[in-house]
Each structure stands twice: as structure tokens, then as C-alpha cells.
Design an enzyme around this catalytic site. Structure first.
Site, PDB file in Angstrom:
ATOM      1  N   GLU A   1     -10.160   0.633  -0.561  1.00 11.69           N
ATOM      2  CA  GLU A   1     -10.584  -0.152   0.603  1.00 11.69           C
ATOM      3  C   GLU A   1     -11.936   0.394   1.033  1.00 11.69           C
ATOM      4  O   GLU A   1     -12.038   1.547   1.461  1.00 11.69           O
ATOM      5  CB  GLU A   1      -9.575  -0.037   1.754  1.00 11.69           C
ATOM      6  CG  GLU A   1      -9.993  -0.873   2.968  1.00 11.69           C
ATOM      7  CD  GLU A   1      -8.994  -0.800   4.128  1.00 11.69           C
ATOM      8  OE1 GLU A   1      -7.875  -0.298   3.935  1.00 11.69           O
ATOM      9  OE2 GLU A   1      -9.362  -1.250   5.235  1.00 11.69           O
TER      10      GLU A   1
ATOM     11  N   ASP B   1      -5.439   2.400  -2.912  1.00  8.35           N
ATOM     12  CA  ASP B   1      -6.230   3.145  -1.910  1.00  8.35           C
ATOM     13  C   ASP B   1      -5.929   4.647  -1.788  1.00  8.35           C
ATOM     14  O   ASP B   1      -5.904   5.188  -0.673  1.00  8.35           O
ATOM     15  CB  ASP B   1      -6.070   2.482  -0.528  1.00  8.35           C
ATOM     16  CG  ASP B   1      -6.513   1.032  -0.506  1.00  8.35           C
ATOM     17  OD1 ASP B   1      -7.000   0.535  -1.536  1.00  8.35           O
ATOM     18  OD2 ASP B   1      -6.366   0.386   0.546  1.00  8.35           O
TER      19      ASP B   1
ATOM     20  N   GLN C   1      17.013  -9.866   2.006  1.00  4.16           N
ATOM     21  CA  GLN C   1      17.165 -11.289   1.697  1.00  4.16           C
ATOM     22  C   GLN C   1      16.999 -11.558   0.195  1.00  4.16           C
ATOM     23  O   GLN C   1      16.277 -12.478  -0.211  1.00  4.16           O
ATOM     24  CB  GLN C   1      16.149 -12.112   2.490  1.00  4.16           C
ATOM     25  CG  GLN C   1      16.235 -11.901   4.003  1.00  4.16           C
ATOM     26  CD  GLN C   1      15.194 -12.704   4.745  1.00  4.16           C
ATOM     27  OE1 GLN C   1      15.359 -13.921   4.924  1.00  4.16           O
ATOM     28  NE2 GLN C   1      14.130 -12.048   5.156  1.00  4.16           N
TER      29      GLN C   1
ATOM     30  N   LYS D   1     -12.072  -3.352  -2.377  1.00  2.59           N
ATOM     31  CA  LYS D   1     -11.575  -4.487  -1.601  1.00  2.59           C
ATOM     32  C   LYS D   1     -11.965  -4.331  -0.132  1.00  2.59           C
ATOM     33  O   LYS D   1     -11.790  -3.244   0.442  1.00  2.59           O
ATOM     34  CB  LYS D   1     -10.055  -4.620  -1.754  1.00  2.59           C
ATOM     35  CG  LYS D   1      -9.256  -3.415  -1.287  1.00  2.59           C
ATOM     36  CD  LYS D   1      -7.780  -3.639  -1.565  1.00  2.59           C
ATOM     37  CE  LYS D   1      -6.896  -2.545  -1.045  1.00  2.59           C
ATOM     38  NZ  LYS D   1      -6.919  -2.323   0.390  1.00  2.59           N
TER      39      LYS D   1
ATOM     40  N   CYS E   1      -1.782  -1.666   3.447  1.00  5.47           N
ATOM     41  CA  CYS E   1      -2.401  -2.231   2.238  1.00  5.47           C
ATOM     42  C   CYS E   1      -1.412  -2.457   1.103  1.00  5.47           C
ATOM     43  O   CYS E   1      -1.565  -3.390   0.319  1.00  5.47           O
ATOM     44  CB  CYS E   1      -3.562  -1.351   1.796  1.00  5.47           C
ATOM     45  SG  CYS E   1      -4.934  -1.435   2.962  1.00  5.47           S
TER      46      CYS E   1
HETATM   47  C1  C5J Z   1      -4.520   1.037   3.893  1.00  5.69           C
HETATM   48  C2  C5J Z   1      -5.143   1.119   6.212  1.00  5.69           C
HETATM   49  N1  C5J Z   1      -4.991   1.354   2.688  1.00  5.69           N
HETATM   50  N2  C5J Z   1      -3.988   1.634   6.587  1.00  5.69           N
HETATM   51  N3  C5J Z   1      -5.420   0.896   4.901  1.00  5.69           N
HETATM   52  O1  C5J Z   1      -3.329   0.907   4.095  1.00  5.69           O
HETATM   53  O2  C5J Z   1      -5.975   0.847   7.036  1.00  5.69           O
END
Ligand code: C5J
Length: 221
Positions: free
Chosen positions: A73, A25, A203, A130, A163
């Protein structure tokens, strides 16, 4: 096999021949004023600062023959893939689909949804649109990676705890070894980035590893 000795929480051995880079993104809507990120009240300048580092990671992957996959996105112009719960939440300055300075917010085909020019995909590279935070949800990413024979995924992009981390968790559950380039990812909230890095590698690498871009690029060659 390559060895990433400085990876955290412990060295990562991986085969560059079965590795892909996923750049999440890096769109104008997240890193430029007037886009989705800014409409949510965020300072986008923090995210702009990683563009040269992401470019170096992409260049290193390309030079090593490692496939580069880009995600964006965004939603269909009729918003049929945007749940009302996502669009109507909160009180942003502009909602998804509203007209803004870079076209309609987070809509495929609009200028704001495009990847920043410095990081643009080359012809032949996969670009995944996406509708969710995770890149596996409602996309062909699983099938594409199966076709490539990918076992290890390197991650970069924004935002670290949204994301990027969501996609890493999806990938981890699908059996990939996941490595996050810690200086090629960023958040609007420095404390959230720091916490995300910690929780990814806690972990015994419960979600994956982190390492710096220069060392990753060196290990790829
Ligand atoms: C992503 C968001 N790309 N923060 N989107 O992290 O809304």
C-alpha cells in the site's frame, strides 16, 4: 486436486496448479516503529510476530511452484493517487507523504514502503503497488491473475480486517475461491482479527475459507 480437510467452515478442494499466493502489505510502514501503522497510534509488535509464519507460507508456495504475488500500500510521490479524504482524515502523528524515520510515510520508493527483508520478493515475482485497501482497485491484478489462469487465491499479510479482508472480498466477487492463512495474517486489534475470520467463513464460506499455514503448505505438495 488437493484437499484441505481442516479448512473452515468445511474442507476445501483446490488445484495447486491454478492457485496463487497473495501476500498483502508486509511493509516496514506497517510492522516497524516510525511508519504509517505506528503513526496511527498502533502497537506494531503484534504484526512483527507473524513474519516467520508468512515466510514459511511463501517458501511452501515457491517450493510447490505456486506463484507468489506481493502487494504494497503506497502512493506516488506527488500524492496524485491519494484521495484527500484518505490523507486528511483524523489526527495521526504523521500523515501520508510526511517525512518520517523511514522516509516519507507510505510513499513508493521510500524505505518504509519496502517489504520487510525476510519476506522480500524474488526476482520475477509480481509486486503490486496499490493506492487503496483492496489490491484489485486501480492495479493490474485482475489481468495478471487471468494471465496465470488462477482460480484459487491464498491470502496472508496485514492487516486482517482492512487490506486483507478488502482484497478477499474483491477477489470473491470476481469469482476466485479465497483461502486465508489464519496464522499468517494479523491485526493491530486481536478482536478485529477474530471477527474478520468469523465473518469470512460464516454463512457457508460467504467470503472464503480459513486454515493454518502448516496444513496449507502440506496440501500444496
Ligand atoms: C492495511 C491499513 N494494509 N490497515 N492497511 O491493512 O491501513
Amino acid at each position: 486436486m488437493a484437499e484441505l480437510a481442516g479448512a473452515l467452515p468445511f474442507p476445501l478442494r483446490f488445484d495447486p496448479a491454478s492457485t496463487a499466493l497473495i501476500v498483502i502489505d508486509m511493509q516496514r510502514d506497517f510492522v516497524e516503529p516510525g511508519g504509517f501503522g505506528a503513526a496511527l497510534g498502533n502497537d506494531v509488535t503484534l504484526l512483527q510476530a507473524i513474519i516467520p509464519t508468512v515466510a514459511a507460507l511463501i517458501a511452501g508456495a515457491r517450493a510447490a511452484g505456486v506463484p507468489v504475488i506481493h502487494t504494497r500500500e503506497c502512493h506516488l510521490p506527488d500524492l496524485s493517487d491519494c484521495p484527500p479524504a484518505k490523507r486528511l482524515r483524523g489526527a495521526p502523528a504523521l500523515r501520508i507523504g510526511d517525512p518520517g524515520p523511514m522516509g516519507r510515510i507510505l510513499i513508493a520508493g521510500e524505505p518504509g514502503a519496502e517489504i520487510v527483508p525476510e519476506l522480500a520478493a524474488l526476482p520475477g515475482e509480481v509486486v503490486i503497488d496499490k493506492p487503496g485497501k483492496g489490491a484489485f482497485y486501480a492495479t493490474p491484478l485482475s489481468e495478471i491473475l487471468a494471465g496465470l489462469g488462477t482460480k484459487t487465491l491464498i491470502f496472508a499479510g496485514v492487516t486482517t480486517e482492512v487490506c486483507v479482508q478488502t482484497t478477499m472480498r474483491e477477489a470473491n466477487d470476481r469469482g476466485f475461491d479465497c483461502l486465508l492463512a489464519e496464522d499468517a495474517t494479523e491485526s493491530y486489534f486481536p478482536a478485529f482479527k477474530a471477527a474478520a475470520l468469523e465473518m469470512i467463513r460464516a454463512q457457508g464460506a460467504i467470503v472464503g475459507w480459513t486454515a493454518r499455514t502448516a496444513e496449507i503448505v502440506e496440501a500444496l505438495h
